[in-house]
Design a protein around this motif. Structure first.
Motif, PDB file in Angstrom:
ATOM      1  N   ASP A 122       0.817  -1.215   0.000  1.00 60.28           N
ATOM      2  CA  ASP A 122       0.000   0.000   0.000  1.00 60.28           C
ATOM      3  C   ASP A 122       0.851   1.266   0.000  1.00 60.28           C
ATOM      4  OD1 ASP A 122      -2.392  -1.584   0.286  1.00 60.28           O
ATOM      5  OD2 ASP A 122      -1.817  -1.864   2.378  1.00 60.28           O
ATOM      6  N   TRP A 123       0.253   2.348  -0.510  1.00 59.01           N
ATOM      7  CA  TRP A 123       0.921   3.659  -0.508  1.00 59.01           C
ATOM      8  C   TRP A 123       0.905   4.204   0.915  1.00 59.01           C
ATOM      9  CZ3 TRP A 123       3.785   5.372  -4.302  1.00 59.01           C
ATOM     10  CH2 TRP A 123       3.513   4.982  -5.617  1.00 59.01           C
ATOM     11  N   GLU A 124       1.872   3.850   1.712  1.00 63.58           N
ATOM     12  CA  GLU A 124       1.961   4.392   3.070  1.00 63.58           C
ATOM     13  C   GLU A 124       3.054   5.448   3.110  1.00 63.58           C
ATOM     14  OE1 GLU A 124       1.515   1.565   6.471  1.00 63.58           O
ATOM     15  OE2 GLU A 124       2.202   0.184   4.937  1.00 63.58           O
ATOM     16  N   PHE A 125       3.214   6.154   2.011  1.00 64.87           N
ATOM     17  CA  PHE A 125       4.339   7.066   1.896  1.00 64.87           C
ATOM     18  C   PHE A 125       4.215   8.298   2.775  1.00 64.87           C
ATOM     19  CE2 PHE A 125       6.125   4.211  -0.690  1.00 64.87           C
ATOM     20  CZ  PHE A 125       6.940   4.631  -1.727  1.00 64.87           C
ATOM     21  N   SER A 126       3.021   8.513   3.362  1.00 60.30           N
ATOM     22  CA  SER A 126       2.900   9.640   4.283  1.00 60.30           C
ATOM     23  C   SER A 126       3.876   9.461   5.443  1.00 60.30           C
ATOM     24  CB  SER A 126       1.465   9.745   4.803  1.00 60.30           C
ATOM     25  OG  SER A 126       1.130   8.547   5.480  1.00 60.30           O
ATOM     26  N   LYS A 127       4.118   8.210   5.823  1.00 56.67           N
ATOM     27  CA  LYS A 127       5.075   7.950   6.906  1.00 56.67           C
ATOM     28  C   LYS A 127       6.495   8.295   6.459  1.00 56.67           C
ATOM     29  CE  LYS A 127       2.247   4.602   9.318  1.00 56.67           C
ATOM     30  NZ  LYS A 127       1.123   4.372   8.434  1.00 56.67           N
ATOM     31  N   LEU A 128       6.818   8.058   5.201  1.00 59.30           N
ATOM     32  CA  LEU A 128       8.135   8.439   4.675  1.00 59.30           C
ATOM     33  C   LEU A 128       8.222   9.952   4.480  1.00 59.30           C
ATOM     34  CD1 LEU A 128       8.790   5.638   2.026  1.00 59.30           C
ATOM     35  CD2 LEU A 128       9.797   5.857   4.299  1.00 59.30           C
ATOM     36  N   ALA A 129       7.104  10.578   4.138  1.00 60.38           N
ATOM     37  CA  ALA A 129       7.091  12.030   3.937  1.00 60.38           C
ATOM     38  C   ALA A 129       7.380  12.762   5.241  1.00 60.38           C
ATOM     39  CB  ALA A 129       5.746  12.463   3.363  1.00 60.38           C
ATOM     40  N   ASP A 130       7.146  12.096   6.373  1.00 65.40           N
ATOM     41  CA  ASP A 130       7.435  12.695   7.684  1.00 65.40           C
ATOM     42  C   ASP A 130       8.921  12.700   8.009  1.00 65.40           C
ATOM     43  OD1 ASP A 130       4.774  13.119   8.157  1.00 65.40           O
ATOM     44  OD2 ASP A 130       4.495  11.341   9.401  1.00 65.40           O
ATOM     45  N   LEU A 131       9.744  12.068   7.159  1.00 67.38           N
ATOM     46  CA  LEU A 131      11.181  12.012   7.411  1.00 67.38           C
ATOM     47  C   LEU A 131      11.846  13.211   6.732  1.00 67.38           C
ATOM     48  CD1 LEU A 131      11.724   8.188   6.780  1.00 67.38           C
ATOM     49  CD2 LEU A 131      11.535   9.357   8.983  1.00 67.38           C
ATOM     50  N   PRO A 132      12.257  14.210   7.512  1.00 67.34           N
ATOM     51  CA  PRO A 132      12.740  15.452   6.921  1.00 67.34           C
ATOM     52  C   PRO A 132      14.045  15.320   6.132  1.00 67.34           C
ATOM     53  CG  PRO A 132      13.047  15.479   9.303  1.00 67.34           C
ATOM     54  CD  PRO A 132      12.272  14.242   8.978  1.00 67.34           C
ATOM     55  N   CYS A 133      14.853  14.310   6.409  1.00 65.46           N
ATOM     56  CA  CYS A 133      16.170  14.186   5.773  1.00 65.46           C
ATOM     57  C   CYS A 133      16.227  13.160   4.643  1.00 65.46           C
ATOM     58  CB  CYS A 133      17.224  13.812   6.816  1.00 65.46           C
ATOM     59  SG  CYS A 133      17.273  14.936   8.212  1.00 65.46           S
ATOM     60  N   LEU A 134      15.159  12.378   4.462  1.00 64.23           N
ATOM     61  CA  LEU A 134      15.196  11.279   3.492  1.00 64.23           C
ATOM     62  C   LEU A 134      15.394  11.786   2.061  1.00 64.23           C
ATOM     63  CD1 LEU A 134      14.899   8.139   3.305  1.00 64.23           C
ATOM     64  CD2 LEU A 134      12.519   8.551   2.652  1.00 64.23           C
ATOM     65  N   VAL A 135      16.501  11.360   1.435  1.00 61.81           N
ATOM     66  CA  VAL A 135      16.791  11.780   0.060  1.00 61.81           C
ATOM     67  C   VAL A 135      17.035  10.598  -0.876  1.00 61.81           C
ATOM     68  CG1 VAL A 135      17.706  14.067   0.638  1.00 61.81           C
ATOM     69  CG2 VAL A 135      19.254  12.093   0.620  1.00 61.81           C
ATOM     70  N   ASP A 136      17.240   9.404  -0.312  1.00 59.74           N
ATOM     71  CA  ASP A 136      17.629   8.247  -1.122  1.00 59.74           C
ATOM     72  C   ASP A 136      16.778   7.048  -0.714  1.00 59.74           C
ATOM     73  OD1 ASP A 136      18.909   6.181  -2.456  1.00 59.74           O
ATOM     74  OD2 ASP A 136      20.923   6.727  -1.790  1.00 59.74           O
ATOM     75  N   LEU A 137      15.942   6.568  -1.630  1.00 56.04           N
ATOM     76  CA  LEU A 137      15.040   5.455  -1.326  1.00 56.04           C
ATOM     77  C   LEU A 137      15.157   4.385  -2.402  1.00 56.04           C
ATOM     78  CD1 LEU A 137      12.583   4.217   0.252  1.00 56.04           C
ATOM     79  CD2 LEU A 137      11.109   5.532  -1.279  1.00 56.04           C
ATOM     80  N   VAL A 138      15.363   3.149  -1.976  1.00 57.89           N
ATOM     81  CA  VAL A 138      15.304   2.016  -2.901  1.00 57.89           C
ATOM     82  C   VAL A 138      14.122   1.153  -2.458  1.00 57.89           C
ATOM     83  CG1 VAL A 138      16.459  -0.020  -3.817  1.00 57.89           C
ATOM     84  CG2 VAL A 138      17.773   2.050  -3.382  1.00 57.89           C
ATOM     85  N   PHE A 139      13.157   0.994  -3.356  1.00 64.10           N
ATOM     86  CA  PHE A 139      11.877   0.356  -3.011  1.00 64.10           C
ATOM     87  C   PHE A 139      11.500  -0.710  -4.023  1.00 64.10           C
ATOM     88  CE2 PHE A 139       7.355   0.388  -1.872  1.00 64.10           C
ATOM     89  CZ  PHE A 139       7.437   0.563  -0.498  1.00 64.10           C
ATOM     90  N   VAL A 140      12.366  -0.938  -5.000  1.00 67.31           N
ATOM     91  CA  VAL A 140      12.085  -1.865  -6.079  1.00 67.31           C
ATOM     92  C   VAL A 140      11.823  -3.273  -5.512  1.00 67.31           C
ATOM     93  CG1 VAL A 140      14.491  -2.507  -6.530  1.00 67.31           C
ATOM     94  CG2 VAL A 140      12.859  -2.474  -8.410  1.00 67.31           C
ATOM     95  N   GLY A 141      10.955  -4.034  -6.152  1.00 67.48           N
ATOM     96  CA  GLY A 141      10.715  -5.408  -5.717  1.00 67.48           C
ATOM     97  C   GLY A 141       9.668  -5.562  -4.630  1.00 67.48           C
ATOM     98  N   ASN A 142       9.021  -4.466  -4.228  1.00 67.78           N
ATOM     99  CA  ASN A 142       7.878  -4.553  -3.324  1.00 67.78           C
ATOM    100  C   ASN A 142       6.618  -4.674  -4.186  1.00 67.78           C
ATOM    101  OD1 ASN A 142       8.419  -3.981  -0.260  1.00 67.78           O
ATOM    102  ND2 ASN A 142       9.860  -2.673  -1.375  1.00 67.78           N
ATOM    103  N   PRO A 143       5.570  -5.362  -3.689  1.00 62.25           N
ATOM    104  CA  PRO A 143       4.345  -5.506  -4.493  1.00 62.25           C
ATOM    105  C   PRO A 143       3.804  -4.163  -4.990  1.00 62.25           C
ATOM    106  CG  PRO A 143       4.232  -6.939  -2.576  1.00 62.25           C
ATOM    107  CD  PRO A 143       5.502  -6.126  -2.435  1.00 62.25           C
ATOM    108  N   LEU A 144       3.911  -3.111  -4.161  1.00 65.59           N
ATOM    109  CA  LEU A 144       3.429  -1.784  -4.557  1.00 65.59           C
ATOM    110  C   LEU A 144       4.159  -1.275  -5.797  1.00 65.59           C
ATOM    111  CD1 LEU A 144       1.825   0.853  -3.922  1.00 65.59           C
ATOM    112  CD2 LEU A 144       3.778   1.554  -2.555  1.00 65.59           C
ATOM    113  N   GLU A 145       5.492  -1.368  -5.788  1.00 65.75           N
ATOM    114  CA  GLU A 145       6.296  -0.894  -6.918  1.00 65.75           C
ATOM    115  C   GLU A 145       6.036  -1.760  -8.148  1.00 65.75           C
ATOM    116  OE1 GLU A 145       9.778  -1.264  -9.603  1.00 65.75           O
ATOM    117  OE2 GLU A 145       9.175  -2.747  -8.115  1.00 65.75           O
ATOM    118  N   GLU A 146       5.965  -3.078  -7.956  1.00 58.50           N
ATOM    119  CA  GLU A 146       5.757  -3.999  -9.082  1.00 58.50           C
ATOM    120  C   GLU A 146       4.396  -3.768  -9.743  1.00 58.50           C
ATOM    121  OE1 GLU A 146       6.499  -7.754  -7.136  1.00 58.50           O
ATOM    122  OE2 GLU A 146       8.664  -7.615  -7.527  1.00 58.50           O
TER     123      GLU A 146
END
Length: 173
Positions: free
Chosen positions: A126-150
């Motif tokens: 699921d798109w739970e990216f609001s939790k990632l959006a709360d991370l003020p410093c996050l600049v590099d994300l690797v998410f490939v291979g999750n059902p959401l991305e696929e």
């Protein structure tokens, strides 16, 4: 056979490297045979380091309370949740947790200094990216291979949607 304990793994590592884990900047306990299954309080003896625990059979994150961790590598384990990372939420800058069994992003928002999150090949649907959006410093994300991305890659909406939800990212997959 029984699992390798953190204490046994640290002893082996110290013998092999000639370093004291309490003074080390990098401690590599990956690929232990037999594998490490749980994080015990012995971790408190290695307070300031980059900790590599990949390719073991760890199923939950515990006993990180005394650590001043900036980089934690837990790829290729059996971890199901971010629970337990709140203990290093004020210091952790990089979390490498690909190839695990994580389905939900719950708890990730507690890591306020996180810049890098490598979590490919988990089970996030699921798109739970609001939790990632709360991370003020996050600049590099690797998410490939999750059902959401696929699910969203074939139609091309994955990159657009992910970057819209996380505008601070400079690197994605």
């Amino acid at each position: 056979g029984k699992a390798t304990t953190i204490k046994e793994a640290l002893t082996k590592w110290e013998e092999k490297t000639g370093e004291k884990s309490s003074e080390a900047t990098v401690v590599r306990l990956y690929g232990q045979i037999p594998p490490i299954e749980k994080l015990d309080s012995t971790l408190g003896k290695i307070p300031n380091c980059k900790l590599c625990l990949s390719t073991n059979c760890i199923d939950k994150i515990t006993n990180l309370g005394e650590l001043n961790l900036k980089i934690l590598s837990l790829g290729r384990n059996n971890i199901k949740a971010f629970t337990g990372l709140d203990a290093v939420g004020d210091t952790l800058e990089e979390l490498w947790i690909s190839y695990n069994l994580i389905e939900k992003m719950k708890g990730v928002h507690l890591m306020k200094k996180l810049r890098v999150l490598y979590m490919s090949n988990n089970l996030v649907k699921d798109w739970e990216f609001s939790k990632l959006a709360d991370l003020p410093c996050l600049v590099d994300l690797v998410f490939v291979g999750n059902p959401l991305e696929e699910k969203h890659s074939p139609d091309g909406t994955w990159m657009d949607e992910a970057t819209k939800r996380l505008p601070r990212l400079t690197k994605l997959d």
